[in-house]
Design a protein around this motif. Structure first.
Motif, short mmCIF file in Angstrom:
data_model
loop_
_atom_site.label_atom_id
_atom_site.label_comp_id
_atom_site.label_asym_id
_atom_site.label_seq_id
_atom_site.Cartn_x
_atom_site.Cartn_y
_atom_site.Cartn_z
N TYR A 107 6.44 -12.04 -6.02
CA TYR A 107 6.10 -11.56 -7.36
C TYR A 107 5.82 -10.06 -7.41
O TYR A 107 5.47 -9.53 -8.45
CB TYR A 107 4.88 -12.31 -7.90
CG TYR A 107 5.08 -13.80 -8.00
CD1 TYR A 107 6.26 -14.35 -8.46
CD2 TYR A 107 4.07 -14.66 -7.62
CE1 TYR A 107 6.43 -15.72 -8.55
CE2 TYR A 107 4.23 -16.04 -7.71
CZ TYR A 107 5.41 -16.55 -8.18
OH TYR A 107 5.57 -17.91 -8.27
N GLY A 108 5.97 -9.36 -6.28
CA GLY A 108 5.70 -7.92 -6.26
C GLY A 108 4.22 -7.62 -6.39
O GLY A 108 3.86 -6.52 -6.86
N ALA A 109 3.35 -8.55 -6.00
CA ALA A 109 1.91 -8.38 -6.14
C ALA A 109 1.24 -8.24 -4.78
O ALA A 109 0.14 -8.73 -4.55
CB ALA A 109 1.32 -9.56 -6.91
N TRP A 110 1.93 -7.58 -3.86
CA TRP A 110 1.40 -7.37 -2.52
C TRP A 110 1.65 -5.94 -2.14
O TRP A 110 2.70 -5.42 -2.48
CB TRP A 110 2.08 -8.32 -1.51
CG TRP A 110 1.41 -8.33 -0.18
CD1 TRP A 110 1.83 -7.69 0.94
CD2 TRP A 110 0.19 -8.99 0.16
NE1 TRP A 110 0.96 -7.91 1.97
CE2 TRP A 110 -0.07 -8.71 1.50
CE3 TRP A 110 -0.71 -9.76 -0.55
CZ2 TRP A 110 -1.19 -9.18 2.15
CZ3 TRP A 110 -1.81 -10.24 0.10
CH2 TRP A 110 -2.03 -9.94 1.45
N PRO A 111 0.79 -5.26 -1.48
CA PRO A 111 -0.49 -5.70 -0.93
C PRO A 111 -1.60 -5.66 -1.98
O PRO A 111 -1.45 -5.02 -3.03
CB PRO A 111 -0.75 -4.68 0.18
CG PRO A 111 -0.12 -3.43 -0.33
CD PRO A 111 1.10 -3.87 -1.09
N PRO A 112 -2.74 -6.27 -1.66
CA PRO A 112 -3.89 -6.19 -2.53
C PRO A 112 -4.52 -4.81 -2.42
O PRO A 112 -4.17 -4.03 -1.52
CB PRO A 112 -4.83 -7.26 -1.99
CG PRO A 112 -4.47 -7.36 -0.54
CD PRO A 112 -2.99 -7.08 -0.47
N PRO A 113 -5.46 -4.48 -3.32
CA PRO A 113 -6.17 -3.20 -3.18
C PRO A 113 -6.78 -3.10 -1.79
O PRO A 113 -7.31 -4.06 -1.26
CB PRO A 113 -7.25 -3.30 -4.25
CG PRO A 113 -6.72 -4.26 -5.25
CD PRO A 113 -5.91 -5.26 -4.46
N GLY A 114 -6.66 -1.96 -1.18
CA GLY A 114 -7.20 -1.76 0.16
C GLY A 114 -6.19 -2.04 1.25
O GLY A 114 -6.45 -1.86 2.42
N GLY A 115 -4.99 -2.53 0.87
CA GLY A 115 -3.94 -2.77 1.85
C GLY A 115 -3.86 -4.21 2.30
O GLY A 115 -4.78 -4.99 2.10
N GLY A 116 -2.74 -4.54 2.92
CA GLY A 116 -2.49 -5.90 3.33
C GLY A 116 -2.58 -6.14 4.81
O GLY A 116 -2.10 -7.16 5.30
N PHE A 117 -3.17 -5.22 5.53
CA PHE A 117 -3.27 -5.37 6.97
C PHE A 117 -4.59 -6.02 7.36
O PHE A 117 -5.59 -5.86 6.68
CB PHE A 117 -3.14 -4.01 7.68
CG PHE A 117 -1.80 -3.40 7.49
CD1 PHE A 117 -0.71 -3.84 8.20
CD2 PHE A 117 -1.62 -2.37 6.57
CE1 PHE A 117 0.54 -3.29 8.02
CE2 PHE A 117 -0.38 -1.80 6.39
CZ PHE A 117 0.71 -2.26 7.11
N PRO A 118 -4.59 -6.74 8.48
CA PRO A 118 -5.85 -7.31 8.95
C PRO A 118 -6.89 -6.22 9.21
O PRO A 118 -6.54 -5.08 9.50
CB PRO A 118 -5.46 -7.97 10.29
CG PRO A 118 -4.00 -8.19 10.20
CD PRO A 118 -3.47 -7.07 9.35
#
Length: 165
Positions: free
Chosen positions: A153-164
């Motif tokens: 849906y083009g809704a990635w990454p979340p705020p703050g990034g999508g990395f562990p």
């Protein structure tokens, strides 16, 4: 609490909250709004909303066992999936997220404080550690599906990034 129990409890906590292998579960959910949660992708059999409600259902089931209660099994596995594809509104969706994350916090508290090798009163073939590991792996499995849907849906990454973290 023995040293081995404490060390395994710390490993369970990392698995429950998400670490190293994937984004922390608490970072992957809160920015999802009700519209995105209820979106249905033709390649997936369920929405983000249905995934989270299913995760919460089994997490709650296992937490009840961990807390000494005897939850009722559903008549069949479909009983753990909501029929509706989307939340009623934004407020109920945010409540669903909070209830799920509160359950993760309860599991973490058990992992940090309980004797993990003790069998469960109403599930004697299982230990606290086994059910906590099950919560962690089930949540991790479905969190991956939520992340995949967010990518579709083009809704990635979340705020703050999508990395562990």
């Amino acid at each position: 609490m023995t040293d081995a129990n404490q060390l395994f409890g710390q490993a369970l906590v990392k698995s429950l909250v998400g670490e190293r292998g994937h984004i922390r579960i608490a970072r992957a959910l809160p920015d999802i709004d009700a519209e995105l949660a209820g979106r249905v992708h033709e390649a997936m059999p369920y929405s983000i909303y249905q995934l989270l409600r299913h995760m919460h259902y089994w997490q709650q089931f296992m937490l009840e066992h961990l807390e000494g209660r005897k939850p009722q099994l559903p008549a069949n596995v479909m009983g753990s999936w909501p029929e509706e594809t989307s939340p009623q509104d934004e407020m109920s969706w945010q409540t669903d997220i909070k209830m799920f994350l509160d359950g993760v916090d309860r599991a973490v508290t058990i992992a940090e404080t309980a004797q993990l090798d003790e069998p469960l009163p109403h599930f004697p073939v299982e230990t606290r550690a086994g059910l906590l590991r099950n919560i962690a792996s089930h949540n991790s499995y479905h969190l991956g599906e939520i992340v995949l849907l967010r990518r579709f849906y083009g809704a990635w990454p979340p705020p703050g990034g999508g990395f562990p973290a």
